[in-house]
Design an enzyme around this catalytic site. Structure first.
Site, short mmCIF file in Angstrom:
data_model
loop_
_atom_site.label_atom_id
_atom_site.label_comp_id
_atom_site.label_asym_id
_atom_site.label_seq_id
_atom_site.Cartn_x
_atom_site.Cartn_y
_atom_site.Cartn_z
N HIS A 1 0.80 -1.22 0.00
CA HIS A 1 0.00 0.00 0.00
C HIS A 1 0.83 1.27 0.00
O HIS A 1 0.32 2.34 0.33
CB HIS A 1 -0.98 0.00 1.18
CG HIS A 1 -2.25 -0.72 0.86
ND1 HIS A 1 -3.35 -0.09 0.35
CD2 HIS A 1 -2.57 -2.03 0.92
CE1 HIS A 1 -4.31 -0.97 0.14
NE2 HIS A 1 -3.85 -2.16 0.49
N ASP B 1 -6.89 4.40 9.63
CA ASP B 1 -8.28 4.31 9.15
C ASP B 1 -8.53 3.00 8.42
O ASP B 1 -9.63 2.46 8.45
CB ASP B 1 -8.59 5.47 8.19
CG ASP B 1 -8.73 6.79 8.93
OD1 ASP B 1 -9.08 6.78 10.12
OD2 ASP B 1 -8.50 7.84 8.30
N GLU C 1 -12.03 13.14 13.48
CA GLU C 1 -11.51 13.44 12.16
C GLU C 1 -12.43 14.41 11.45
O GLU C 1 -13.65 14.27 11.49
CB GLU C 1 -11.36 12.18 11.29
CG GLU C 1 -10.17 11.33 11.63
CD GLU C 1 -9.85 10.29 10.57
OE1 GLU C 1 -8.94 9.49 10.81
OE2 GLU C 1 -10.51 10.26 9.51
#
Length: 524
Positions: free
Chosen positions: A102, A166, A282
């Site tokens: 990623h 997240d 957030e």
């Protein structure tokens, strides 16, 4: 009979490794006693085109770097053998550890070198797995393990880590090499601030256990060190009793000053035992690009979409604030009162508060459903020209005016999530390699773009304009998941930490073997 199998195996191993080293160094390679042990990994080195192709790309789908081979280790000893092979070669080759792939800009690639497929160790029982200590309240976790698997394993014991990202389908070693941030960071610090101990294989092939009290220089170097000093094979993560459910609230703002003022007030309540402190915060932007929901989370009731879209159409940007409070059987009768107290006095728009009550695991794994949906539509494996920044609190209003309401609205191409939320510097440890702004409160801003393979450069141009604005306006921005192409840019990025970062590199990876895809010490 024994010799008839051993001799061909030996020469096969010798052929593979010699071929690899000749390709990399363009010089003959003489095997001597230090290299005989390395022959054991030959069967785990793959030059299969499909393996090489997979190792040459990442989630960003922007950079491509082709390695000579891919190592599929079954133990940390295999990794050490590979590093030793390169370390003692007259012309060493680059080595990159790749977890779940990623990275965005080729950070986990090794052009003309070897990529270590860390997830291969999950397939072997003699690798480092996930072991939970209910007495010590910690988990020993292999660097190749995914955070989703850490969550599932620790929840079996009613425990969980406190700091998350997240998205949970990332490896432990990967996030700890950067920082690991999310809405819990303001209260518990990044993931790198929640580590008790590490096992690391350095660029000299040394196995070292490190902690704040043992080999501390390596411990602080590796955390946030972008893979430059060693490969994490085990991390000891502290745990606490896991909550059962969460109260999940979103409120909307049309005024940026009120939006940031409320966020800064909320993160000022950050004591770990403060019952009026949030567990997660957030902020994000809602813009005129279709549904107010996105792949990170589907939150707003469909019946409310028209009025939210109308609001966005009127103001062009609406600021959304996401708040979470955990609870369990002991606190279920008081959590509503506590959340009401937290929300009291905030300046969000009347009539635009939305709430959910969901399980703790469902909340933490909230991004997964969006991923699966995009995957089914063929929209996940696409270019991701992301830009993640840390902005000092004193300049966040200028950033809103110049970037959000300037560059972003003018270009009108931003379709992915845009995050903006604050953190407390005191929750970070400055001895670690991670770089953040000097101010006590700073914001993370994340442009999480997705694009087609034919238009990602438009987003890259926008990213460049944003960085140019910051430079010309004197905004002392720091990149998170940094990407630079020159040494001068890296020196500027690290600032006062550059000298010690360089010293640590020479101490733990003197031949500059590790993580060449970061292009810090091999950018010419």
């Amino acid at each position: 009979m024994v010799m008839s199998f051993q001799i061909p195996a030996y020469f096969t191993a010798l052929f593979i490794i010699t071929r690899l080293l000749i390709k990399i160094s363009s010089k003959p390679f003489d095997v001597h006693h230090k290299d005989i042990k390395s022959l054991d990994i030959a069967a785990k080195l793959s030059v299969d085109p499909s393996a090489v192709e997979a190792a040459s790309r990442d989630f960003g789908h922007i950079v491509k770097a082709i390695p000579q081979a891919v190592l599929h280790p079954s133990t940390p000893q295999d990794i050490a053998a590979l590093i030793k092979l390169s370390y003692y070669n007259s012309v060493p080759f680059g080595i990159a550890a790749k977890g779940h792939g990623h990275s965005i800009r080729g950070q986990a690639m090794a052009n003309n070198g070897v990529v270590i497929d860390m997830k291969s160790m999950k397939k072997h029982p003699n690798g480092t797995g996930i072991r939970v200590s209910t007495e010590g309240l910690y988990a020993d976790v292999g660097g190749q393990q995914l955070w989703i698997d850490v969550l599932n394993k620790t929840l079996e014991h009613g425990l969980a880590p406190v700091s998350w990202t997240d998205y949970l389908y990332l490896t432990v070693g990967g996030t700890l090499s950067n920082a690991g941030i999310s809405g819990q960071t303001f209260r518990h610090g990044p993931q790198i601030s929640n580590v008790l101990e590490l096992d690391v294989i350095t660029g000299k092939a040394d196995f070292m256990t490190c902690s704040p009290k043992k080999n501390s220089e390596l411990f602080y170097a590796v955390l946030g060190g972008l893979g430059q000093f060693g490969i994490i094979t085990r991390a000891r993560i502290p745990l606490q009793p896991a909550p059962k459910r969460v109260k999940w609230v979103r409120v909307l703002y049309d005024d940026f000053s009120a939006f940031t003022r409320d966020q800064e007030l909320l993160i000022s309540r950050n004591g770990r035992k403060d019952k009026y402190a949030l567990d997660y915060l957030e902020g994000s932007l809602l813009m005129d690009q279709g549904s107010p929901d996105n792949w990170r989370s589907s939150f707003f009731p469909h019946s409310d979409h028209p009025k939210i879209i109308s609001l966005i159409t009127k103001h062009r940007i609406i600021y959304s604030l996401e708040l979470v409070k955990h609870y369990d059987d002991q606190s279920k009768n008081t959590v509503d009162k506590e959340m009401k107290q937290i929300l009291q006095g905030l300046s969000y728009m009347p009539g635009f508060m939305f709430h959910k009550d969901v399980g703790y695991e469902e909340f933490l794994n909230r991004v997964r459903s969006g991923e699966l949906k995009l995957e089914s539509q063929g929209l996940w494996e696409v270019p991701h020209p992301w830009l993640n920044l840390f902005i000092p609190k004193s300049r966040i209003s200028d950033f809103n005016n110049g970037v959000f309401r300037g560059i972003v609205l003018e270009r009108n191409i931003t379709t992915g999530p845009v995050l903006v939320y604050p953190m407390n510097r005191q929750k970070w440890d400055d001895r670690m390699s991670a770089v953040i702004p000097d101010e006590e409160i700073f914001y993370t801003v994340g442009f999480l773009h997705s694009s087609g393979f034919d238009d990602w450069e438009a987003f890259e141009d926008q990213n460049k304009d944003i960085m140019k604005f910051c430079k010309e306006a004197g905004v002392m921005v720091k990149q998170y998941l940094p990407h630079y192409s020159t040494k001068d840019e890296w020196v500027h990025h690290f600032g006062s930490k550059w000298k010690i970062f360089q010293q640590r590199k020479h101490q733990f990876d003197p031949r500059m073997l590790l993580s060449p895809g970061q292009r810090i010490f091999n950018n010419n």
